[in-house]
Each structure stands twice: as C-alpha cells, then as structure tokens.
Scaffold this motif. Structure first.
Motif, mmCIF file in Angstrom:
data_model
loop_
_atom_site.group_PDB
_atom_site.id
_atom_site.type_symbol
_atom_site.label_atom_id
_atom_site.label_comp_id
_atom_site.label_asym_id
_atom_site.label_seq_id
_atom_site.Cartn_x
_atom_site.Cartn_y
_atom_site.Cartn_z
ATOM 1 N N GLU A 13 0.857 -1.240 -0.093
ATOM 2 C CA GLU A 13 0.155 0.205 -0.023
ATOM 3 C C GLU A 13 0.958 1.165 -0.127
ATOM 4 O O GLU A 13 0.554 2.148 -0.801
ATOM 5 N N ASP A 14 1.991 1.200 0.558
ATOM 6 C CA ASP A 14 2.946 2.366 0.442
ATOM 7 C C ASP A 14 3.391 2.925 -0.622
ATOM 8 O O ASP A 14 3.574 3.737 -1.201
ATOM 9 N N PHE A 15 3.699 1.471 -1.486
ATOM 10 C CA PHE A 15 4.319 1.629 -3.001
ATOM 11 C C PHE A 15 3.097 2.333 -3.714
ATOM 12 O O PHE A 15 3.245 2.943 -4.545
ATOM 13 N N ILE A 16 1.895 1.834 -3.577
ATOM 14 C CA ILE A 16 0.823 2.251 -4.262
ATOM 15 C C ILE A 16 0.567 3.675 -3.973
ATOM 16 O O ILE A 16 0.180 4.719 -4.953
ATOM 17 N N ARG A 17 0.670 4.348 -2.760
ATOM 18 C CA ARG A 17 0.342 5.689 -2.327
ATOM 19 C C ARG A 17 1.779 6.510 -2.807
ATOM 20 O O ARG A 17 1.499 7.928 -2.646
ATOM 21 N N SER A 18 2.787 5.946 -3.237
ATOM 22 C CA SER A 18 4.007 6.714 -3.461
ATOM 23 C C SER A 18 3.993 7.610 -4.516
ATOM 24 O O SER A 18 4.721 8.485 -4.628
ATOM 25 N N SER A 19 3.057 7.411 -5.578
ATOM 26 C CA SER A 19 2.772 8.222 -6.596
ATOM 27 C C SER A 19 4.220 8.070 -7.422
ATOM 28 O O SER A 19 4.495 9.158 -8.115
ATOM 29 N N GLY A 20 4.984 6.994 -7.472
ATOM 30 C CA GLY A 20 5.753 7.009 -8.382
ATOM 31 C C GLY A 20 7.383 7.122 -7.717
ATOM 32 O O GLY A 20 8.118 6.969 -8.448
ATOM 33 N N ASP A 21 7.248 7.994 -6.720
ATOM 34 C CA ASP A 21 8.270 8.458 -5.818
ATOM 35 C C ASP A 21 8.725 7.416 -4.902
ATOM 36 O O ASP A 21 8.070 7.426 -3.801
ATOM 37 N N ILE A 22 9.403 6.510 -5.246
ATOM 38 C CA ILE A 22 9.867 5.384 -4.276
ATOM 39 C C ILE A 22 11.091 5.375 -3.543
ATOM 40 O O ILE A 22 11.527 4.261 -2.864
ATOM 41 N N SER A 23 11.841 6.328 -3.783
ATOM 42 C CA SER A 23 13.216 6.386 -3.317
ATOM 43 C C SER A 23 13.094 6.385 -1.673
ATOM 44 O O SER A 23 14.149 5.720 -0.996
ATOM 45 N N THR B 156 2.251 2.126 -11.613
ATOM 46 C CA THR B 156 1.750 3.103 -12.326
ATOM 47 C C THR B 156 0.589 3.538 -11.599
ATOM 48 O O THR B 156 0.230 2.816 -10.421
ATOM 49 N N ARG B 157 0.079 4.635 -11.679
ATOM 50 C CA ARG B 157 -1.071 5.357 -11.237
ATOM 51 C C ARG B 157 -2.248 4.425 -11.409
ATOM 52 O O ARG B 157 -3.342 4.348 -10.616
ATOM 53 N N LEU B 158 -2.077 3.568 -12.516
ATOM 54 C CA LEU B 158 -3.544 2.955 -12.548
ATOM 55 C C LEU B 158 -3.295 1.370 -12.011
ATOM 56 O O LEU B 158 -4.325 0.829 -11.906
ATOM 57 N N GLN B 159 -2.088 1.073 -11.411
ATOM 58 C CA GLN B 159 -1.893 -0.284 -10.695
ATOM 59 C C GLN B 159 -2.334 -0.338 -9.355
ATOM 60 O O GLN B 159 -1.465 0.085 -8.575
ATOM 61 N N THR B 160 -3.473 -0.069 -8.980
ATOM 62 C CA THR B 160 -3.971 0.175 -7.614
ATOM 63 C C THR B 160 -4.398 -0.950 -6.592
ATOM 64 O O THR B 160 -4.750 -1.072 -5.589
ATOM 65 N N THR B 161 -4.021 -2.207 -7.123
ATOM 66 C CA THR B 161 -4.173 -3.369 -6.434
ATOM 67 C C THR B 161 -3.026 -4.234 -6.771
ATOM 68 O O THR B 161 -2.353 -3.843 -7.493
ATOM 69 N N TYR B 162 -2.932 -5.269 -5.880
ATOM 70 C CA TYR B 162 -1.706 -5.939 -6.035
ATOM 71 C C TYR B 162 -2.091 -7.644 -5.320
ATOM 72 O O TYR B 162 -3.112 -7.702 -4.807
ATOM 73 N N ARG B 163 -1.011 -8.393 -5.714
ATOM 74 C CA ARG B 163 -1.422 -9.873 -5.286
ATOM 75 C C ARG B 163 0.179 -10.079 -4.556
ATOM 76 O O ARG B 163 1.176 -9.781 -4.958
ATOM 77 N N LEU B 164 0.156 -10.892 -3.552
ATOM 78 C CA LEU B 164 1.267 -11.267 -2.815
ATOM 79 C C LEU B 164 1.443 -12.859 -3.016
ATOM 80 O O LEU B 164 0.405 -13.597 -2.844
ATOM 81 N N THR B 165 2.720 -13.182 -3.139
ATOM 82 C CA THR B 165 3.032 -14.402 -3.229
ATOM 83 C C THR B 165 4.379 -14.878 -2.604
ATOM 84 O O THR B 165 5.328 -14.006 -2.382
ATOM 85 N N PHE C 285 2.030 -5.608 -8.706
ATOM 86 C CA PHE C 285 1.066 -4.517 -8.646
ATOM 87 C C PHE C 285 0.174 -4.663 -9.986
ATOM 88 O O PHE C 285 0.775 -4.951 -10.924
ATOM 89 N N LEU C 286 -1.149 -4.448 -9.972
ATOM 90 C CA LEU C 286 -1.969 -4.854 -10.988
ATOM 91 C C LEU C 286 -2.890 -3.548 -10.937
ATOM 92 O O LEU C 286 -3.296 -2.966 -10.344
ATOM 93 N N GLU C 287 -3.311 -3.428 -12.474
ATOM 94 C CA GLU C 287 -4.740 -2.718 -12.635
ATOM 95 C C GLU C 287 -5.823 -3.561 -12.232
ATOM 96 O O GLU C 287 -5.582 -4.776 -12.386
ATOM 97 N N PRO C 288 -6.816 -2.971 -11.788
ATOM 98 C CA PRO C 288 -8.089 -3.644 -11.361
ATOM 99 C C PRO C 288 -8.514 -4.753 -12.516
ATOM 100 O O PRO C 288 -8.491 -4.098 -13.788
ATOM 101 N N GLY C 289 -8.703 -6.014 -12.094
ATOM 102 C CA GLY C 289 -9.438 -7.049 -13.244
ATOM 103 C C GLY C 289 -7.889 -7.594 -14.002
ATOM 104 O O GLY C 289 -8.143 -8.330 -14.654
ATOM 105 N N ALA C 290 -6.801 -6.912 -13.971
ATOM 106 C CA ALA C 290 -5.830 -7.586 -14.807
ATOM 107 C C ALA C 290 -4.893 -8.928 -14.137
ATOM 108 O O ALA C 290 -5.103 -8.898 -12.791
ATOM 109 N N SER C 291 -4.535 -9.537 -14.725
ATOM 110 C CA SER C 291 -3.755 -10.956 -14.383
ATOM 111 C C SER C 291 -2.274 -10.807 -14.139
ATOM 112 O O SER C 291 -1.623 -11.508 -13.560
ATOM 113 N N PHE C 292 -1.627 -9.655 -14.904
ATOM 114 C CA PHE C 292 -0.415 -9.415 -15.186
ATOM 115 C C PHE C 292 -0.062 -8.052 -14.625
ATOM 116 O O PHE C 292 -0.883 -7.180 -14.881
ATOM 117 N N GLY C 293 1.087 -7.853 -13.939
ATOM 118 C CA GLY C 293 1.380 -6.413 -13.698
ATOM 119 C C GLY C 293 2.825 -6.424 -13.405
ATOM 120 O O GLY C 293 3.708 -7.074 -14.023
#
Length: 153
Positions: free
Chosen positions: A13-23, A65-74, A113-121
């Motif tokens: 969730e921190d990565f998703i909220r980072s708006s691309g600045d992940i440093s 990306t800003r569209l990748q608002t969901t994620y999967r953990l493995t 990190f995935l776009e909603p409904g996507a299977s790859f990211g």
C-alpha cells in the motif's frame, strides 16, 4: 526514519500511495550489512554484499503506475524452491538457481502490482522479513554472477 510496516500488505500500500516516488521506500527496505548473513549461505555472503553494494547505488525498481491500484502477494520458502513445490513455478527460474545458496527456513515474498481486473502487472521481489523489518533483495540470483565479466549492478 519512517516507521516500518509490520505487514507486506502495508508495504504494498505504501508503494501504491507513493505516486511513483519510491526512493524513500527503497531506502527503508535496503538491507543492512548484518542482513546478508540471515539470507545467504556462508559461501555466498561476500558475493551478495558485493553485488548489492553496487545495486543499491542505482536500484532498478519499477514503481507501480497510477493505474496499478491493486496487488497480489506470493511467497515461497527455500525448501519449496529446492523441491520445486508450492509457488515455485510462479517465480523466475533464477530463484531455483540461488536456492542452494540461501539459508534454510527463509520465506521469500513478491508483490505484483496490477490494474484492477488484470492478471499481469509489475513484480517486485524478493522481500524477506528479518527481525520484524522488511528487507528487499531484488533478483537474488544475480549474486551468483558477481564475478562474471560484464556483471552489472
């Protein structure tokens, strides 16, 4: 220093909220020297330190990306990698190559990190929880190539 998230969900969730600045996030996840002994077998620790010392000068981590608002953990364990069981088949082949050089009992995690409904990211791995702190060891098998000509961090 920022508080360390206690779950990988919080890290994602921190990565998703980072708006691309992940440093800042990457700096928080960067392994410390003592972490290498907890992840790599004794015969590989020096190579791991050499590789990641160079790697962390210019980490090549792609932010969601800003569209990748969901994620999967493995996750996969060292033992599963060695046996080819569990989620091994979903991890890159390099994980099986490095498995004999990892400490027994490790659990290696990936966030996709995935776009909603996507299977790859975008995959971001290898997260390891050490003493209650998440550490990031991207492409852990590259430590096996540290002495190869042209090895790039």
């Amino acid at each position: 220093m920022d508080a360390v998230p206690d779950s990988l969900d919080a890290v994602a969730e921190d990565f998703i909220r980072s708006s691309g600045d992940i440093s800042t996030l990457l700096e928080r996840l960067r392994p410390e020297l003592t972490d290498f002994d907890d992840v790599y077998a004794a015969d590989t620790v020096v190579a791991a330190v050499r590789h990641y010392d160079g790697y962390w000068l210019r980490p090549r981590v792609i932010a969601p990306t800003r569209l990748q608002t969901t994620y999967r953990l493995t996750a996969v364990s060292t033992e599963e990698l060695l046996a080819g069981t569990g989620a091994t088949s979903t991890f890159p082949r390099g994980y099986r190559d490095v498995a004999p050089h990892l400490r027994p009992g490790l659990r290696l995690h990936r966030i996709t990190f995935l776009e909603p409904g996507a299977s790859f990211g975008i995959d971001l791995d290898c997260f390891v929880l050490l003493d209650g702190r998440w550490r990031l060891f991207p492409t852990p098998w590259f430590v096996l190539l540290v002495d190869d000509p042209g090895h790039d961090h």
